[in-house]
Design a protein around this motif. Structure first.
Motif, mmCIF file in Angstrom:
data_model
loop_
_atom_site.group_PDB
_atom_site.id
_atom_site.type_symbol
_atom_site.label_atom_id
_atom_site.label_comp_id
_atom_site.label_asym_id
_atom_site.label_seq_id
_atom_site.Cartn_x
_atom_site.Cartn_y
_atom_site.Cartn_z
ATOM 1 N N CYS A 93 0.829 -1.201 0.000
ATOM 2 C CA CYS A 93 0.000 0.000 0.000
ATOM 3 C C CYS A 93 0.866 1.256 0.000
ATOM 4 O O CYS A 93 0.612 2.207 -0.746
ATOM 5 N N TYR A 94 1.901 1.263 0.837
ATOM 6 C CA TYR A 94 2.799 2.416 0.931
ATOM 7 C C TYR A 94 3.520 2.652 -0.399
ATOM 8 O O TYR A 94 3.607 3.779 -0.892
ATOM 9 N N TYR A 95 4.031 1.579 -0.972
ATOM 10 C CA TYR A 95 4.733 1.676 -2.257
ATOM 11 C C TYR A 95 3.797 2.212 -3.346
ATOM 12 O O TYR A 95 4.157 3.136 -4.093
ATOM 13 N N GLU A 96 2.600 1.660 -3.438
ATOM 14 C CA GLU A 96 1.665 2.095 -4.474
ATOM 15 C C GLU A 96 1.213 3.531 -4.255
ATOM 16 O O GLU A 96 1.008 4.275 -5.216
ATOM 17 N N PHE A 97 1.076 3.931 -2.996
ATOM 18 C CA PHE A 97 0.730 5.320 -2.698
ATOM 19 C C PHE A 97 1.818 6.256 -3.212
ATOM 20 O O PHE A 97 1.527 7.290 -3.821
ATOM 21 N N ALA A 98 3.075 5.903 -2.959
ATOM 22 C CA ALA A 98 4.192 6.740 -3.410
ATOM 23 C C ALA A 98 4.238 6.839 -4.934
ATOM 24 O O ALA A 98 4.564 7.901 -5.489
ATOM 25 N N ILE A 99 3.913 5.751 -5.617
ATOM 26 C CA ILE A 99 3.909 5.757 -7.079
ATOM 27 C C ILE A 99 2.768 6.624 -7.608
ATOM 28 O O ILE A 99 2.953 7.401 -8.562
ATOM 29 N N SER A 103 4.458 13.381 -5.971
ATOM 30 C CA SER A 103 4.793 14.748 -5.564
ATOM 31 C C SER A 103 4.376 15.014 -4.119
ATOM 32 O O SER A 103 5.150 15.582 -3.340
ATOM 33 N N SER A 104 3.167 14.602 -3.748
ATOM 34 C CA SER A 104 2.700 14.803 -2.371
ATOM 35 C C SER A 104 3.514 13.968 -1.397
ATOM 36 O O SER A 104 3.872 14.436 -0.309
ATOM 37 N N TRP A 105 3.799 12.731 -1.777
ATOM 38 C CA TRP A 105 4.605 11.841 -0.932
ATOM 39 C C TRP A 105 6.009 12.411 -0.746
ATOM 40 O O TRP A 105 6.550 12.418 0.367
ATOM 41 N N SER A 106 6.606 12.920 -1.813
ATOM 42 C CA SER A 106 7.961 13.485 -1.726
ATOM 43 C C SER A 106 8.000 14.713 -0.825
ATOM 44 O O SER A 106 8.981 14.935 -0.107
ATOM 45 N N LEU A 107 6.934 15.507 -0.850
ATOM 46 C CA LEU A 107 6.905 16.714 -0.024
ATOM 47 C C LEU A 107 7.004 16.380 1.458
ATOM 48 O O LEU A 107 7.550 17.160 2.242
ATOM 49 N N LEU A 108 6.502 15.216 1.847
ATOM 50 C CA LEU A 108 6.591 14.796 3.251
ATOM 51 C C LEU A 108 8.028 14.799 3.747
ATOM 52 O O LEU A 108 8.302 15.096 4.919
#
Length: 203
Positions: A93-99, A103-108
């Protein structure tokens, strides 16, 4: 150009956050500015600072929204299955969310406050909620561990999951095998749990 009284404060904050998300998706964190956000919604930069004390505060709000969505998706990934399978599901789930939301995931992880190092209380609580999801199956797999040991294990394991995910997002795994990312996540978790469960032969 729209005037501030055309929208409620809540509506204007939502417009600004949506515009900021779009900017980050297009230009990255370096392209985010109060002037650009304000211009994209037809307001002045001064009006934006009536809503957010700084760009840092705006980024914190964006990160809070991202964490809320991520937590919801982790919860939705829960299944009536063995603890190890649940951890595998969380990792996927985490991996697919990042994919899907790169951009939002990277901002974290890219955003750092220009004024202080401490996270807002709301963000800290959200991060704790996320790790609580990981701690539960770990605690189930080895009930002899203390809460501090479980918390440390959860952060240690997820650091590995995050590392694989980061390399995959940046196309730095240098593996041509289909599904290599998922195989690596499964391998990481099974190897970690082999040591975690060593005091419990039933695992």
């Amino acid at each position: 150009m729209a005037r501030r009284n055309d929208h409620t404060k809540e509506e204007l904050r939502e417009l600004a956050l949506n515009a900021a998300e779009a900017l980050v998706a297009k230009e990255g964190l370096s392209g985010l500015s109060a002037r650009k956000v304000a211009a994209s919604i037809g307001y002045s930069a001064g009006s934006l600072y009536q809503l957010f004390a700084s760009i840092d505060e705006l980024c914190w709000e964006l990160n809070s929204r991202t964490l809320s969505v991520l937590l919801q998706q982790l919860v939705e990934s829960e299944q009536p299955c063995a603890a190890q399978e649940q951890l595998n599901a969380y990792a996927l789930c985490y991996y697919e969310f990042a994919i899907r939301h790169t951009s939002s995931w990277s901002l974290l992880f890219e955003h750092k406050s220009s004024t202080c190092d401490a996270l807002p209380v709301k963000l800290t609580a959200q991060i704790e909620d996320l790790f609580a999801q990981i701690e539960r199956p770990l605690m189930h797999l080895n009930k002899s561990k203390t809460p501090k040991e479980v918390a440390l294990a959860a952060k240690t394991l997820w650091s590995g999951v995050h590392g694989i995910t980061t390399l995959a997002v940046n196309r730095k795994l240098f593996l041509s095998i289909d599904g290599a990312e998922i195989a690596m996540l499964d391998c990481l978790i099974s190897s970690f749990l082999e040591g975690w469960c060593k005091e419990k032969p039933a695992c």
